[in-house]
Write an enzyme that holds these catalytic residues in place. Structure first.
Site, PDB file in Angstrom:
ATOM      1  N   ARG A 168      73.434 -20.389  90.563  1.00 38.97           N
ATOM      2  CA  ARG A 168      73.707 -21.299  91.686  1.00 38.97           C
ATOM      3  C   ARG A 168      72.684 -21.088  92.794  1.00 38.97           C
ATOM      4  NH1 ARG A 168      75.976 -25.793  91.968  1.00 38.97           N
ATOM      5  NH2 ARG A 168      77.895 -25.059  90.953  1.00 38.97           N
ATOM      6  N   ARG A 215      69.045 -25.390  81.837  1.00 36.06           N
ATOM      7  CA  ARG A 215      69.242 -24.361  82.862  1.00 36.06           C
ATOM      8  C   ARG A 215      70.027 -23.156  82.364  1.00 36.06           C
ATOM      9  NH1 ARG A 215      73.782 -26.506  87.208  1.00 36.06           N
ATOM     10  NH2 ARG A 215      75.245 -27.425  85.701  1.00 36.06           N
ATOM     11  N   HIS A 218      66.099 -29.298  90.628  1.00 40.18           N
ATOM     12  CA  HIS A 218      67.277 -29.404  91.504  1.00 40.18           C
ATOM     13  C   HIS A 218      67.187 -28.357  92.621  1.00 40.18           C
ATOM     14  CE1 HIS A 218      71.511 -29.321  92.629  1.00 40.18           C
ATOM     15  NE2 HIS A 218      71.891 -30.132  91.689  1.00 40.18           N
ATOM     16  N   ASP A 239      76.036 -36.758  98.653  1.00 38.01           N
ATOM     17  CA  ASP A 239      75.572 -36.680  97.266  1.00 38.01           C
ATOM     18  C   ASP A 239      74.974 -38.036  96.946  1.00 38.01           C
ATOM     19  OD1 ASP A 239      77.150 -35.508  94.152  1.00 38.01           O
ATOM     20  OD2 ASP A 239      75.096 -36.117  94.650  1.00 38.01           O
ATOM     21  N   GLU A 243      66.135 -32.983  95.532  1.00 39.23           N
ATOM     22  CA  GLU A 243      65.838 -32.815  94.114  1.00 39.23           C
ATOM     23  C   GLU A 243      64.818 -33.845  93.632  1.00 39.23           C
ATOM     24  OE1 GLU A 243      70.583 -32.120  94.195  1.00 39.23           O
ATOM     25  OE2 GLU A 243      69.754 -32.828  92.266  1.00 39.23           O
TER      26      GLU A 243
HETATM   27  O1  TA6 Z   1      72.619 -32.801  92.514  1.00 38.21           O
HETATM   28  C1  TA6 Z   1      73.822 -33.090  92.998  1.00 38.21           C
HETATM   29  C2  TA6 Z   1      74.870 -32.848  91.933  1.00 38.21           C
HETATM   30  O2  TA6 Z   1      74.728 -33.701  90.862  1.00 38.21           O
HETATM   31  C3  TA6 Z   1      76.246 -32.939  92.588  1.00 38.21           C
HETATM   32  O3  TA6 Z   1      76.968 -34.020  92.097  1.00 38.21           O
HETATM   33  C4  TA6 Z   1      76.870 -31.585  92.337  1.00 38.21           C
HETATM   34  O4  TA6 Z   1      77.747 -31.592  91.331  1.00 38.21           O
HETATM   35  C5  TA6 Z   1      75.657 -30.714  92.091  1.00 38.21           C
HETATM   36  O5  TA6 Z   1      74.762 -31.515  91.418  1.00 38.21           O
HETATM   37  C6  TA6 Z   1      75.895 -29.399  91.423  1.00 38.21           C
HETATM   38  O6  TA6 Z   1      76.168 -29.534  90.092  1.00 38.21           O
HETATM   39  P1  TA6 Z   1      76.589 -28.225  89.260  1.00 38.21           P
HETATM   40  O7  TA6 Z   1      76.768 -28.700  87.846  1.00 38.21           O
HETATM   41  O8  TA6 Z   1      75.442 -27.255  89.400  1.00 38.21           O
HETATM   42  O9  TA6 Z   1      77.840 -27.694  89.890  1.00 38.21           O
END
Ligand code: TA6
Length: 300
Positions: free
Chosen positions: A71, A97, A160, A205, A264
């Site tokens: 994360r 990932r 991301h 978002d 991103e």
């Molecule tokens: O990039 C934004 C997003 O798509 C959000 O919708 C949020 O879910 C984030 O990614 C994180 O996703 P993750 O799967 O890492 O929890």
């Protein structure tokens, strides 16, 4: 594996280590700055150009375990973005990932920079990731469809990137003022351009559509502006989970949301990439830090 990496690729500014769960990482220390990357996910987890605070954000609650996404830093989303539309049981943001990548090479570059090169395969594609840690952080994800593939294939991708900010409520993001977006907090509704910089004051978002524009993240309290330049990317995503969503994510601290924002570099939805056998596509993000470049007053 660790010893072999340290024997084959160790140069003064690059060393490999391993955490207690067996994940291997590379540590970079040059006159231009410091950085870190995990082989799992070819995941950049840290970058600090010399004389600057860390640019990337990493959650204190992040997992560093085999097969679990990290994360923060720069997760690579591939071959789909978000939930898989055909099969909800598949992992969000794809496989890249959370799988181990092969370390191919390390090369010293001009300006005390160092470039790391990693590869992996996600059927039917071959992926190559090059990241240069220097005065700027330059990342390129190259996707190739082998010439012997039976047919054309398409994919979505994203670098991301999680940025460290002083307080998400006081930053502004410039460069997307004239761009329409899908608002994923509001049922992915198409929203028209706002004509003003992005200010974050609730869960955000957004998928900005058909944009090749650089973004500038202006952080007055940190007295810095972060530029995110890009190539081969037609979508830009801006994300902050705010209060409630932060509480719903186990690997994200409930009070960490003010410290980060994602900008991103992506190709999503109608901008997904289609490759014919033998073709390749590269998505590049170049991140640099400088003095506040825009008016320090949020409401320009
Ligand atoms: O990039 C934004 C997003 O798509 C959000 O919708 C949020 O879910 C984030 O990614 C994180 O996703 P993750 O799967 O890492 O929890």
């Amino acid at each position: 594996m660790l010893n072999e990496l340290n024997q084959r690729f160790s140069i003064p500014c690059l060393t490999f280590g391993q955490n207690r769960d067996g994940l291997i990482f590379a540590k970079i220390q040059t006159a231009a700055g410091t950085g870190e990357l995990f082989l799992q996910g070819a995941h950049v987890t840290a970058w600090s150009p010399v004389d600057h605070e860390p640019v990337l954000w990493l959650s204190q609650m992040s997992n560093f375990e085999k097969g679990k996404p990290i994360r923060g830093g720069v997760p690579i989303c591939f071959p789909w973005f978000g939930p898989n539309e055909q099969d909800a049981t598949l992992p969000a943001h794809g496989f890249a990932r959370s799988q181990e990548w092969q370390f191919v090479n390390a090369q010293e570059k001009e300006g005390d920079a160092i470039e790391l090169h990693l590869e992996t395969a996600i059927d039917p594609f071959l992926l190559s990731f090059r990241v240069e840690f220097g005065a700027a952080l330059k990342m390129t994800l190259k996707t190739q469809l082998p010439v012997d593939a039976k047919s054309a294939h398409s994919f979505e991708d994203a670098l991301h990137t999680y940025f460290s900010v002083s307080n998400v409520r006081t930053i502004s993001i410039h460069g997307l003022e004239s761009t329409s977006f899908l608002d994923k907090v509001d049922h992915a509704k198409l929203k028209s351009a706002t004509n003003v910089p992005i200010l974050i004051d609730s869960e955000t978002d957004r998928v900005y559509l058909n944009t090749l524009s650089d973004c500038i993240l202006n952080d007055v309290q940190k007295k810095r502006a972060i530029r995110v330049a890009k190539l081969g990317s037609a979508s830009t995503v801006v994300w902050n989970p705010w209060i409630d969503k932060s509480k719903r994510m186990a690997d994200f601290g409930a009070d960490e949301w003010p410290d980060m924002v994602c900008i991103e570099t992506a190709n999503i939805g109608d901008s997904r990439i289609q490759l014919a056998p033998g073709e390749s596509h590269s998505t590049t993000a170049v991140i640099s830090v400088g003095p506040l470049s825009l008016s320090s007053n949020r409401d320009l």
